[in-house]
Write a protein that holds these residues in place. Structure first.
Motif, PDB file in Angstrom:
ATOM      1  N   ALA A 283      -0.750   6.945  -0.602  1.00 26.96           N
ATOM      2  CA  ALA A 283       0.336   6.746  -1.558  1.00 26.96           C
ATOM      3  C   ALA A 283       1.671   7.250  -1.050  1.00 26.96           C
ATOM      4  CB  ALA A 283      -0.007   7.434  -2.874  1.00 26.96           C
TER       5      ALA A 283
ATOM      6  N   THR B 213       2.771   6.976   2.033  1.00 26.79           N
ATOM      7  CA  THR B 213       3.225   6.313   3.248  1.00 26.79           C
ATOM      8  C   THR B 213       4.593   5.671   3.057  1.00 26.79           C
ATOM      9  OG1 THR B 213       1.960   4.390   2.583  1.00 26.79           O
ATOM     10  CG2 THR B 213       0.938   5.867   4.192  1.00 26.79           C
ATOM     11  N   ASN B 214       4.849   5.192   1.834  1.00 32.31           N
ATOM     12  CA  ASN B 214       6.121   4.508   1.610  1.00 32.31           C
ATOM     13  C   ASN B 214       6.583   4.764   0.174  1.00 32.31           C
ATOM     14  OD1 ASN B 214       8.314   2.974   2.077  1.00 32.31           O
ATOM     15  ND2 ASN B 214       7.264   0.992   2.045  1.00 32.31           N
ATOM     16  N   ALA B 215       6.615   6.063  -0.188  1.00 26.25           N
ATOM     17  CA  ALA B 215       6.827   6.417  -1.585  1.00 26.25           C
ATOM     18  C   ALA B 215       8.246   6.100  -2.064  1.00 26.25           C
ATOM     19  CB  ALA B 215       6.540   7.897  -1.777  1.00 26.25           C
TER      20      ALA B 215
ATOM     21  N   PRO C 151       8.391   1.616  -3.212  1.00 27.17           N
ATOM     22  CA  PRO C 151       7.059   1.038  -3.350  1.00 27.17           C
ATOM     23  C   PRO C 151       7.114  -0.478  -3.442  1.00 27.17           C
ATOM     24  CG  PRO C 151       7.725   2.084  -5.402  1.00 27.17           C
ATOM     25  CD  PRO C 151       8.767   2.401  -4.387  1.00 27.17           C
TER      26      PRO C 151
ATOM     27  N   GLU D 280       1.996  -1.135  -2.169  1.00 28.53           N
ATOM     28  CA  GLU D 280       1.857   0.231  -2.705  1.00 28.53           C
ATOM     29  C   GLU D 280       1.492   0.204  -4.183  1.00 28.53           C
ATOM     30  OE1 GLU D 280       4.440  -0.681  -0.731  1.00 28.53           O
ATOM     31  OE2 GLU D 280       3.707   0.388   1.033  1.00 28.53           O
ATOM     32  N   GLU D 281       2.070  -0.762  -4.889  1.00 26.09           N
ATOM     33  CA  GLU D 281       1.728  -0.894  -6.311  1.00 26.09           C
ATOM     34  C   GLU D 281       0.246  -1.245  -6.463  1.00 26.09           C
ATOM     35  OE1 GLU D 281       3.396  -0.077  -8.768  1.00 26.09           O
ATOM     36  OE2 GLU D 281       5.500  -0.074  -8.136  1.00 26.09           O
TER      37      GLU D 281
ATOM     38  N   GLU E 105      -2.055  -0.474  -4.359  1.00 24.84           N
ATOM     39  CA  GLU E 105      -2.821   0.716  -3.980  1.00 24.84           C
ATOM     40  C   GLU E 105      -2.955   1.664  -5.175  1.00 24.84           C
ATOM     41  OE1 GLU E 105      -4.028   1.231  -0.691  1.00 24.84           O
ATOM     42  OE2 GLU E 105      -5.152   2.809  -1.701  1.00 24.84           O
ATOM     43  N   LYS E 106      -1.860   1.822  -5.903  1.00 24.70           N
ATOM     44  CA  LYS E 106      -1.911   2.684  -7.097  1.00 24.70           C
ATOM     45  C   LYS E 106      -2.856   2.102  -8.138  1.00 24.70           C
ATOM     46  CE  LYS E 106       2.725   4.572  -6.577  1.00 24.70           C
ATOM     47  NZ  LYS E 106       4.127   4.383  -6.942  1.00 24.70           N
TER      48      LYS E 106
ATOM     49  N   TRP F 194      -1.178  -5.629   1.014  1.00 26.30           N
ATOM     50  CA  TRP F 194      -1.982  -4.390   1.041  1.00 26.30           C
ATOM     51  C   TRP F 194      -2.887  -4.355   2.276  1.00 26.30           C
ATOM     52  CZ3 TRP F 194      -7.442  -4.343  -0.083  1.00 26.30           C
ATOM     53  CH2 TRP F 194      -7.978  -3.073  -0.244  1.00 26.30           C
TER      54      TRP F 194
ATOM     55  N   GLN G 125      -1.272  -3.212   5.512  1.00 23.63           N
ATOM     56  CA  GLN G 125      -0.923  -1.792   5.696  1.00 23.63           C
ATOM     57  C   GLN G 125      -1.796  -1.189   6.785  1.00 23.63           C
ATOM     58  OE1 GLN G 125      -1.268   0.120   1.845  1.00 23.63           O
ATOM     59  NE2 GLN G 125       0.945   0.195   1.726  1.00 23.63           N
TER      60      GLN G 125
END
Lengths: 184, 244
Positions: free
Chosen positions: A101, A103-105, A108, A112-113, A115-116, B54, B57
Motif C-alpha cells: 500500500a 508503494t505509491n501512497a 493512488p 492501488e485502489e 489493492e486496497k 494491478w 505492479q
C-alpha cells in the motif's frame, strides 16, 4: 521442460539441480501469492520458504496423476492462511507489514485502489482472486489448490469482483454508470 | 424465455475464463433492453482495466539460494531421522514406560526398606527359629531383585509388545488367599519398633505358602515394609521375599 513426475523423482533422489529447478519453477508463483496475500515482503519470504520446505518434506505424498502446480499452491495458500491467523492473534501496526500500500501512497491509481479493495476481501475470495488474476491459474487448478468445486471458484471470483467494484464506487473511483472518474 | 439480470450476471460469471465472453442470444437481447446490466458491464470493464494495472505492479523477487538452503537443511534433518529409524531398537510406548518406571520406583523403595529393616531389627528376633525358617529360601527360587531386573531388562531391550505381554501375564496370576502363620518370638513389649508375631500354619515349610498379611508387621517401618511385600506377594506369588 522436465515433466512433473520426473522432476519429483529426481528431487526425491536428492539431486540438487532438480531441487533448484523445482524451486525456480514455482517460486515466482508462490512468492507472488504470498506477497499479495500478506502484503509484507519479509512475511512473504518466510512463508515462501516454509511452503517449499513443507512441500519437500511431503513430496512423497504427491500423486503423479495430479498436477504439481496446484499441489504446491495449496501448500502456499494454507501457509498464508496460517500466517494471517497468527497476525490476528498478534496484531501489528499497519506500518509494520503494509509494503504494497505504501508503494505509491501519494497518488493512488486504479491499481492501488484495487489493492486496497483486495485487502477487504475474505481470505478464500482473495486467494481465489490472486490465483486467477495475478498467478493466472485456471479455474480447474484453483479448484484443486483450494479443494473446492469449480463452480465455487467461479462464484467466489464473481463475488470478489462485485465487492471490489462496490468499494471502488464507494471511494469515488468509479461512478454509478460504471465509468472511471479521473481524479488526478 | 427472457433472461433477467441475475441470469445475465450468471452467464457472465460462467465465462470468466474465456476472453472475450461469448454471449448467448438471450443475453444479447437482455443487454440491449437492460440499462442496469449495461452499467454493470461497463463497471466490469473498469474492473478489468484496474486488474491489468494491478497485475503490472512489480512484485519483488526472492532469493532462490535462500529457499534452496532451507530445503537442503530440512533434507539433512530428515536423513538423520531416517538413519536413526534404521536402528532396530523398539522403544516401549509412553504408557508402558510410565508403568515400568513406577514399578521400578516401587521395587527400589521396597528393597531399601527391606535392607533398612534387616539392619534395624533386634538380634533375638532374627535368631528366632520361626524367622530363621523363613530365611531358608529354597535354591530353586530366584531372588526378587533378579526377577525384577530381568523384567526391567526385557522392557529396555525387548519389544514393547513383549513387555506388555509380561505385564498381562502378571495380571492373570491367581490371587493369593492362603494365610500362612509364622510363629515368632514375642517382641519386647517396651519396643514399638519390634515386629509383631507372625503366625504360621505350617512351620516346617513356611516358604510353600505365601504370607498375605504382611501388614501385620510392626509399625511404622514394618507397616511400610508389609505393604510393599504384600504388593510383591500379589504380583510375584512364587517369589515372595524373605521376611528379614
Amino acid at each position: 521442460m522436465i515433466d512433473d513426475s520426473v522432476l519429483v523423482q529426481r528431487c526425491l533422489a536428492n539431486e540438487v539441480e532438480a531441487i533448484r529447478t523445482f524451486v525456480d519453477r514455482f517460486q515466482g508463483l508462490v512468492f507472488g501469492l504470498c506477497f499479495r496475500m500478506l502484503q509484507q515482503r519479509e512475511d512473504a519470504e518466510d512463508v515462501t520458504q516454509e511452503t517449499f520446505t513443507r512441500a519437500f518434506r511431503h513430496l512423497r505424498q504427491w500423486q503423479p496423476e495430479r498436477s504439481l502446480k496446484p499441489w504446491v499452491m495449496a501448500i502456499a495458500a494454507n501457509r498464508c492462511r496460517t500466517r494471517l491467523a497468527r497476525r490476528l492473534r498478534q496484531p501489528q501496526s499497519s506500518g509494520d507489514w503494509q509494503d504494497v500500500a505504501t508503494t505509491n501512497a501519494t497518488s493512488p491509481g486504479l491499481a492501488e485502489e484495487l489493492e486496497k479493495a483486495l485487502e477487504s476481501l475474505r481470505e478464500d475470495h482473495r486467494l481465489c482472486f490472486v490465483m486467477f488474476y495475478q498467478q493466472e491459474l485456471s479455474i480447474q487448478e484453483i479448484s484443486e489448490a483450494l479443494d473446492c468445486p469449480t463452480g465455487t471458484v467461479k462464484t467466489w471470483l464473481h463475488r470478489a469482483r462485485k465487492q471490489m467494484a462496490e468499494q471502488l464506487q464507494e471511494r469515488g473511483v468509479v461512478n454509478r454508470d460504471g465509468y472511471e472518474l479521473h481524479r488526478f | 424465455m427472457a433472461m433477467n439480470c441475475t441470469d445475465f450476471e450468471q452467464e457472465w460469471s460462467e465465462q470468466l475464463d474465456s476472453t472475450p465472453p461469448e454471449w448467448s442470444a438471450a443475453a444479447t437481447v437482455h443487454l440491449a433492453d437492460c440499462a442496469d446490466c449495461r452499467r454493470w458491464l461497463a463497471l466490469q470493464s473498469v474492473m478489468d482495466r484496474a486488474i491489468e494495472d494491478w497485475k503490472q505492479q512489480p512484485i519483488p523477487s526472492i532469493s532462490t539460494d535462500r529457499i534452496l538452503a532451507a530445503i537442503l537443511a530440512v533434507q539433512a534433518d530428515q536423513s538423520v531421522v531416517v538413519a536413526r529409524a534404521d536402528v532396530p531398537v523398539s522403544r516401549p510406548s509412553r504408557a508402558l514406560s510410565t508403568i515400568s518406571a513406577s514399578l521400578m520406583t516401587t521395587v527400589t523403595a521396597m528393597t531399601l526398606l527391606i535392607v533398612g529393616w534387616s539392619f534395624w531389627q533386634p538380634d533375638e528376633l532374627v535368631k528366632s527359629p520361626s524367622v530363621a525358617e523363613l530365611e531358608a529360601v529354597p535354591e530353586d527360587v530366584a531372588p526378587v531383585t533378579a526377577t525384577v531386573a530381568e523384567f526391567w531388562q526385557d522392557v529396555r531391550t525387548g519389544s514393547a509388545h513383549a513387555a506388555q505381554r509380561t505385564v498381562q501375564t502378571w495380571d492373570q496370576l491367581p490371587t493369593i488367599t492362603q494365610r500362612v502363620r509364622v510363629t515368632a518370638n514375642t517382641p519386647p513389649a517396651e519396643s514399638n519398633a519390634v515386629p509383631a508375631p507372625i503366625e504360621v500354619d505350617s512351620p516346617s515349610s513356611p516358604r510353600t505358602e505365601l504370607i498375605s498379611e504382611w501388614s501385620n508387621l510392626t509399625r511404622p517401618l514394618g507397616q511400610k515394609v508389609g505393604t510393599a511385600l504384600q504388593f510383591l506377594g500379589t504380583v510375584l506369588p512364587s517369589e515372595a521375599p524373605p521376611a528379614s
